[in-house]
Design a protein around this motif. Structure first.
Motif, PDB file in Angstrom:
ATOM      1  N   LYS A  36       0.857  -1.186   0.000  1.00 56.39           N
ATOM      2  CA  LYS A  36       0.000   0.000   0.000  1.00 56.39           C
ATOM      3  C   LYS A  36       0.888   1.230   0.000  1.00 56.39           C
ATOM      4  N   ASN A  37       0.334   2.321  -0.498  1.00 57.89           N
ATOM      5  CA  ASN A  37       1.047   3.584  -0.486  1.00 57.89           C
ATOM      6  C   ASN A  37       1.045   4.132   0.932  1.00 57.89           C
ATOM      7  N   GLY A  38       2.187   4.680   1.331  1.00 59.92           N
ATOM      8  CA  GLY A  38       2.271   5.286   2.655  1.00 59.92           C
ATOM      9  C   GLY A  38       3.650   5.149   3.245  1.00 59.92           C
ATOM     10  N   GLY A  39       3.867   5.837   4.330  1.00 63.20           N
ATOM     11  CA  GLY A  39       5.158   5.814   4.989  1.00 63.20           C
ATOM     12  C   GLY A  39       6.120   6.793   4.346  1.00 63.20           C
ATOM     13  N   CYS A  40       7.224   7.023   5.003  1.00 65.30           N
ATOM     14  CA  CYS A  40       8.172   8.039   4.516  1.00 65.30           C
ATOM     15  C   CYS A  40       8.924   7.600   3.269  1.00 65.30           C
ATOM     16  N   ALA A  41       9.005   6.298   2.981  1.00 66.32           N
ATOM     17  CA  ALA A  41       9.695   5.834   1.771  1.00 66.32           C
ATOM     18  C   ALA A  41       8.728   5.598   0.617  1.00 66.32           C
ATOM     19  N   GLY A  42       7.432   5.615   0.879  1.00 63.99           N
ATOM     20  CA  GLY A  42       6.456   5.526  -0.204  1.00 63.99           C
ATOM     21  C   GLY A  42       5.513   4.348  -0.190  1.00 63.99           C
ATOM     22  N   MET A  43       5.965   3.168   0.271  1.00 63.10           N
ATOM     23  CA  MET A  43       5.094   1.990   0.267  1.00 63.10           C
ATOM     24  C   MET A  43       5.386   1.130   1.488  1.00 63.10           C
ATOM     25  N   SER A  44       4.416   0.298   1.838  1.00 62.48           N
ATOM     26  CA  SER A  44       4.640  -0.673   2.909  1.00 62.48           C
ATOM     27  C   SER A  44       3.932  -1.973   2.541  1.00 62.48           C
ATOM     28  N   TYR A  45       4.428  -3.053   3.106  1.00 56.20           N
ATOM     29  CA  TYR A  45       3.843  -4.370   2.864  1.00 56.20           C
ATOM     30  C   TYR A  45       2.606  -4.532   3.731  1.00 56.20           C
ATOM     31  N   THR A  46       1.638  -5.290   3.226  1.00 60.54           N
ATOM     32  CA  THR A  46       0.445  -5.608   4.006  1.00 60.54           C
ATOM     33  C   THR A  46       0.300  -7.118   4.092  1.00 60.54           C
ATOM     34  N   LEU A  47      -0.169  -7.595   5.224  1.00 62.43           N
ATOM     35  CA  LEU A  47      -0.442  -9.013   5.447  1.00 62.43           C
ATOM     36  C   LEU A  47      -1.807  -9.106   6.114  1.00 62.43           C
ATOM     37  N   ASP A  48      -2.619 -10.028   5.644  1.00 63.47           N
ATOM     38  CA  ASP A  48      -3.945 -10.199   6.225  1.00 63.47           C
ATOM     39  C   ASP A  48      -4.434 -11.611   5.918  1.00 63.47           C
ATOM     40  N   TYR A  49      -5.381 -12.072   6.703  1.00 61.46           N
ATOM     41  CA  TYR A  49      -6.017 -13.349   6.416  1.00 61.46           C
ATOM     42  C   TYR A  49      -7.007 -13.134   5.275  1.00 61.46           C
ATOM     43  N   ALA A  50      -7.034 -14.050   4.308  1.00 60.97           N
ATOM     44  CA  ALA A  50      -7.938 -13.944   3.168  1.00 60.97           C
ATOM     45  C   ALA A  50      -9.097 -14.916   3.345  1.00 60.97           C
ATOM     46  N   ALA A  51     -10.293 -14.375   3.353  1.00 57.57           N
ATOM     47  CA  ALA A  51     -11.481 -15.215   3.469  1.00 57.57           C
ATOM     48  C   ALA A  51     -11.752 -15.968   2.175  1.00 57.57           C
ATOM     49  N   GLU A  52     -11.386 -15.347   1.056  1.00 64.29           N
ATOM     50  CA  GLU A  52     -11.610 -15.984  -0.237  1.00 64.29           C
ATOM     51  C   GLU A  52     -10.548 -15.531  -1.229  1.00 64.29           C
ATOM     52  N   ILE A  53     -10.505 -16.223  -2.340  1.00 65.86           N
ATOM     53  CA  ILE A  53      -9.561 -15.900  -3.410  1.00 65.86           C
ATOM     54  C   ILE A  53     -10.345 -15.206  -4.513  1.00 65.86           C
ATOM     55  N   GLY A  54      -9.891 -14.004  -4.876  1.00 68.15           N
ATOM     56  CA  GLY A  54     -10.568 -13.238  -5.917  1.00 68.15           C
ATOM     57  C   GLY A  54     -10.225 -13.742  -7.301  1.00 68.15           C
TER      58      GLY A  54
END
Length: 130
Positions: A36-54
């Protein structure tokens, strides 16, 4: 659902063990990884549980773990190795990403350049040949 035919992302044994522990017996499709966009360098990693596969998600299965990659993150995660490290002050997932061009001093965000279409096509051809 697109099943990855080449190694978009890999996990170390330590990362796979930690993901298996976190998922346990939860009724989920897998662990979703993105950026995702954000932080002082520009991007950060995201981790989450996925209920389904798109329908456009990439699915990687490595060391018995199912990783679901957000389609918008694919170009930024290509070639990344995810690890899990523990030291004296904490523990967490780390990313050895060849697309990283910089990072902030606090370690919360990174600068990432997308992989080129040529790099991805080369990996697809190598996978088809081998």
């Amino acid at each position: 659902m697109a099943k990855a035919k080449f190694p978009i992302m890999t996990l170390t044994e330590a990362a796979a063990d930690r993901v298996r522990t976190l998922i346990g017996n939860r009724p989920i499709a897998g662990l979703r990884i993105g950026v995702k966009n954000g932080g002082c360098a520009g991007m950060s990693y995201t981790l989450d549980y996925a209920a389904e596969i798109g329908p456009y998600d990439e699915v990687i299965e490595d060391k018995g773990v199912k990783i679901i990659i957000d389609p918008k993150a694919l170009m930024f995660l290509f070639g990344t190795e995810m690890d899990f490290q523990t030291d004296r002050i904490g523990s967490g997932f780390t990313f050895n990403n060849p697309n990283q061009t910089g990072a902030c001093g606090c370690g919360e965000s990174v600068a990432l350049a997308p992989a080129s279409e040529a790099q991805i096509e080369e990996a697809r051809r190598a996978n088809a040949a081998g």
